[in-house]
Design a protein around this motif. Structure first.
Motif, mmCIF file in Angstrom:
data_model
loop_
_atom_site.group_PDB
_atom_site.id
_atom_site.type_symbol
_atom_site.label_atom_id
_atom_site.label_comp_id
_atom_site.label_asym_id
_atom_site.label_seq_id
_atom_site.Cartn_x
_atom_site.Cartn_y
_atom_site.Cartn_z
ATOM 1 N N ILE A 387 42.573 45.416 18.036
ATOM 2 C CA ILE A 387 42.867 46.709 17.424
ATOM 3 C C ILE A 387 44.325 47.140 17.618
ATOM 4 C CG2 ILE A 387 40.504 47.572 17.439
ATOM 5 C CD1 ILE A 387 41.203 49.215 19.883
ATOM 6 N N THR A 388 45.067 46.405 18.441
ATOM 7 C CA THR A 388 46.501 46.712 18.529
ATOM 8 C C THR A 388 47.216 46.385 17.217
ATOM 9 O OG1 THR A 388 46.893 44.534 19.523
ATOM 10 C CG2 THR A 388 46.645 46.411 21.031
ATOM 11 N N ARG A 389 46.514 45.737 16.288
ATOM 12 C CA ARG A 389 47.109 45.496 14.959
ATOM 13 C C ARG A 389 47.360 46.802 14.218
ATOM 14 N NH1 ARG A 389 41.680 44.311 14.612
ATOM 15 N NH2 ARG A 389 40.443 45.063 12.835
ATOM 16 N N TYR A 390 46.749 47.872 14.680
ATOM 17 C CA TYR A 390 46.926 49.170 14.031
ATOM 18 C C TYR A 390 48.102 49.964 14.597
ATOM 19 C CZ TYR A 390 42.324 48.224 12.071
ATOM 20 O OH TYR A 390 41.275 47.657 11.392
ATOM 21 N N LEU A 391 48.813 49.383 15.544
ATOM 22 C CA LEU A 391 49.991 50.044 16.102
ATOM 23 C C LEU A 391 51.226 49.736 15.264
ATOM 24 C CD1 LEU A 391 49.541 49.278 19.911
ATOM 25 C CD2 LEU A 391 49.211 51.482 18.794
ATOM 26 N N PRO A 392 52.134 50.692 15.114
ATOM 27 C CA PRO A 392 53.404 50.388 14.439
ATOM 28 C C PRO A 392 54.295 49.556 15.356
ATOM 29 C CG PRO A 392 53.415 52.642 15.255
ATOM 30 C CD PRO A 392 52.038 52.106 15.517
#
Length: 413
Positions: A387-392
């Motif tokens: 879910i760190t894929r959702y961080l800029p």
């Protein structure tokens, strides 16, 4: 698979399949705030942008030091890693919020703090209302509650006609002391182009506004989907994505344990409210929790209906193992504790009367092995590891992301 096909009705097992964050048309959305990639990208940046923290009570201490991610951090499963979330008036953070505490410069009554544990916003696109009492949202379960949308209350935003995610995001700007501020676009001119791309059909006054910023944040929140969890991969045809024991746990979830009676949407939450007698947020390291507040009454504190007293919204169940506390009052410290509690069917709360408990809250008579298998399904099969894929990658303001090493070093100075 047969059980899932039965539960999923005309869609079969695929009813429980989550869309990907890039498939915008498949994501439930508010017609008044249609999803676009430009809007989602802007929302992703603003959600993590501490430059929105422009309305602190003590400007010299907290100005531009907090934002949405302070209380909904990816490292904690887009919730908070402490019992209670603190925005303005908080100090410290740690890696995912575990070190957040009241600032020594603020009195307890001055801090922006929630009287319930901040829920995860993962998979929130599948809910028409938001918050433990569901007070945000003009549609779905809130139709007929219009008399409670009193002017001056947070739920007054429902009069704008948006769904829960949008309504809560709009209300958050005032409730959590956020705002673009007068110099936002002069200080960070790169945002002008981003707002232009996200809201091309609005006038400039409407486009460069807190309302548009809130709608962009809501759009981003709708794309926070755990579609890479093993259970999701299994639904997509990868029969090796789950172990035999995980599948046994799933059979319990959708069968004997009856979890699906409440956790019935693709997010494994639903739009309903239930009284399970869980305890309240109070005690060590909590603030503003003394006394009998509406928050303790759950849905009934919002609707003021006797039949809604002590009912709380059914949460989604993905990435729970990122969290440190569970239940609206943060009275559990592991998923296993929650399962044991529900299996026993004995309420924690000393306030709720037995006749107010949900009829679904009763002893399940699961064996210890079955509890372990059910826990395995929840902990492992419903865990999206990415879910760190959702961080800029970076922010236009060049401010560090909440929880980053550079943010920590700035706090320590």
């Amino acid at each position: 698979m047969n059980r899932l096909n039965e539960l999923g009705a005309d869609k079969g097992a695929l009813y429980f399949k989550l869309p990907t964050s890039s498939d915008l048309e498949a994501i439930p959305q508010d017609p008044k705030n249609p999803l676009t990639f430009a809007k989602v990208e802007l929302g992703k940046l603003l959600f993590h942008e501490t430059a929105l923290g422009t309305k602190p009570l003590i400007k010299d201490i907290s100005y531009r030091s907090y934002t949405c991610a302070t209380c909904h951090h990816a490292g904690a499963g887009f919730q908070v890693a402490t019992r209670q979330s603190i925005g303005d008036g908080g100090a410290g953070f740690g890696n995912w919020g575990e070190d957040r505490r009241k600032s020594d410069f603020y009195r307890e009554r001055e801090i922006d703090v929630q009287m319930r544990k901040s829920p995860s916003i993962l998979n929130s696109a599948f809910s028409k209302t938001v918050f433990w009492d569901g007070q945000f949202g003009a549609k779905g379960p809130n139709l007929g509650t219009e008399i409670e949308w009193r002017e001056g209350s947070p739920s007054a935003v429902n009069h704008l006609g948006y769904d829960g995610i949008e309504s809560q995001a709009i209300a958050a700007f005032d409730a959590h002391r956020l705002g673009l501020g007068e110099d936002f676009f002069s200080a960070y001119p790169e945002y002008i182009e981003l707002f232009d791309a996200a809201f091309p059909n609005l006038t400039e006054d409407e486009r460069y506004s807190d309302l548009s910023a809130a709608l962009a944040i809501a759009a981003y929140e709708r794309t926070l989907l755990t579609d890479q969890a093993p259970f999701q991969k299994w639904l997509n045809g990868d029969r090796k994505a789950m172990s035999k024991d995980e599948k046994k746990g799933a059979l319990l979830f959708f069968g004997k344990a009856g979890c699906v009676s409440c956790h019935s949407s693709p997010s494994l939450g639903n739009i309903d409210f239930h009284a399970l007698g869980m305890g309240e947020l109070k005690g060590f390291d909590t603030y503003q929790t003394n006394g009998f507040k509406n928050e303790r009454l759950g849905r009934g504190g919002f609707t003021r209906k006797t039949e809604d007293m002590y009912k709380f919204k059914t949460p989604q169940l993905y990435n729970l193992s990122n969290a440190a506390f569970f239940g609206h009052g943060a009275t559990f410290t592991s998923i296993e504790e929650v399962i044991h509690y529900i299996n026993r069917g004995v309420p924690q709360s000393e306030e709720i009367h037995l006749d107010q408990l949900s009829p679904l809250f009763r002893p399940l008579h699961l064996t210890s092995d079955e509890v372990d298998l059910l826990s395995l399904f929840l902990v492992k099969s419903l865990y999206d590891p990415n879910i760190t894929r959702y961080l800029p990658l970076a922010l236009p303001s060049n401010q560090p992301l909440i929880g980053s090493k550079s943010m920590l070093s700035r706090e320590l100075k």
